[in-house]
Design an enzyme around this catalytic site. Structure first.
Site, PDB file in Angstrom:
ATOM      1  CD  GLU A 136       4.075   1.567   8.868  1.00  0.00           C
ATOM      2  OE1 GLU A 136       4.222   2.071   7.742  1.00  0.00           O
ATOM      3  OE2 GLU A 136       3.069   1.807   9.581  1.00  0.00           O
TER       4      GLU A 136
ATOM      5  CG  ASP B  24       4.737   2.586  -2.753  1.00  0.00           C
ATOM      6  OD1 ASP B  24       4.552   2.284  -1.570  1.00  0.00           O
ATOM      7  OD2 ASP B  24       4.165   3.547  -3.295  1.00  0.00           O
TER       8      ASP B  24
HETATM    9  N1  ADE Z   1       2.191   4.194   1.935  1.00  0.00           N
HETATM   10  C1  ADE Z   1       3.208   3.626   1.253  1.00  0.00           C
HETATM   11  N2  ADE Z   1       2.987   3.670  -0.063  1.00  0.00           N
HETATM   12  C2  ADE Z   1       1.798   4.301  -0.228  1.00  0.00           C
HETATM   13  C3  ADE Z   1       1.023   4.636  -1.359  1.00  0.00           C
HETATM   14  N3  ADE Z   1       1.431   4.352  -2.605  1.00  0.00           N
HETATM   15  N4  ADE Z   1      -0.167   5.252  -1.158  1.00  0.00           N
HETATM   16  C4  ADE Z   1      -0.580   5.537   0.094  1.00  0.00           C
HETATM   17  N5  ADE Z   1       0.111   5.241   1.195  1.00  0.00           N
HETATM   18  C5  ADE Z   1       1.293   4.627   1.040  1.00  0.00           C
END
Ligand code: ADE
Length: 230
Positions: free
Chosen positions: A13, A197
């Site tokens: 990041e 995601d």
């Molecule tokens: N950061 C990116 N995806 C995530 C997720 N599914 N749960 C927690 N933090 C995240």
């Protein structure tokens, strides 16, 4: 011009940001590495905290209290809750809450502790800078509540619960910590995330696949914002 902290949680990041800095000075402090440098004449200090609320609290505090940063911009990835968010989309937080903070046994709402707030708002001026930058680049920027917790969410029921309980659009693991630190110290802050995601059954696979590309989308946007901050 004010000194700007740029923070992420993971190396992926912040690396796209650190590699664009000039006159970099690297300092190890409190078991973490801080990169002081300039970006187009702006003084910045960049660091990744490591994952989760506790590490994020430490890093945000050090950026403000030891390095004297006067604004904080967070860049990183998030899981989508809203169906309108797809992988690679950018979302800015208008407020941050802690979805795993629970003293409901004492009659309090989820996310609340006495003398705290369920949802901490981000700085309106920085949000407006982001909207101007997005407009100038023809980019779509979503805005909404981001929920934070010490949990990688890969479960549709948990995701729905967080969405409905906090009216949250996305979730991650650091933003609310930054919000607590910055609001307590009265430092303007901004949280940007690009979706990696959808916090569902496929979340861990999607996260591994899209972490780098989504982190870069967020990092590039943050650098454009630094240019636009007075
Ligand atoms: N950061 C990116 N995806 C995530 C997720 N599914 N749960 C927690 N933090 C995240």
């Amino acid at each position: 011009m004010s000194k700007i902290a740029i923070m992420g949680a993971m190396p992926e990041e912040v690396e796209p940001i650190v590699e664009k800095l000039q006159d970099v000075k690297r300092t190890v402090y409190a078991a973490n590495t801080y990169y002081e440098g300039t970006y187009n004449g702006h003084d910045v200090v960049v660091a990744y905290s490591k994952i989760g609320k506790v590490f994020a609290t430490l890093t945000a505090t050090v950026l403000l209290e030891k390095f004297g940063c006067e604004k904080l911009l967070f860049s990183g990835v998030a899981g989508a809750i809203s169906d309108e968010l797809n992988i690679g989309d950018l979302i800015i937080a208008d407020g941050l809450c802690q979805h795993d903070l629970d003293i409901t046994a004492f009659g309090h709402p989820f996310g609340y502790v006495p003398e705290g707030e369920v949802c901490i708002p981000t700085d309106v001026i920085l949000r407006n800078v982001a909207k101007k930058v997005a407009a100038s680049k023809g980019l779509v920027l979503k805005e909404g509540v981001i929920a934070t917790g010490d949990q990688f969410v890969a479960n549709p029921e948990r995701k729905e619960w967080i969405g409905s309980t906090f009216e949250a659009s996305a979730l991650e693991m650091e933003g609310a910590s930054v919000a607590v630190v910055c609001s307590s110290l009265e430092v303007p802050f901004f949280i940007l995330r690009a979706i990696s995601d959808s916090a569902d059954m496929d979340a861990s696979f999607n996260f591994d696949e899209f972490l780098e590309s989504s982190a870069k989308i967020s990092a590039d946007f943050i650098l454009s914002m630094v240019d636009a901050i007075e």
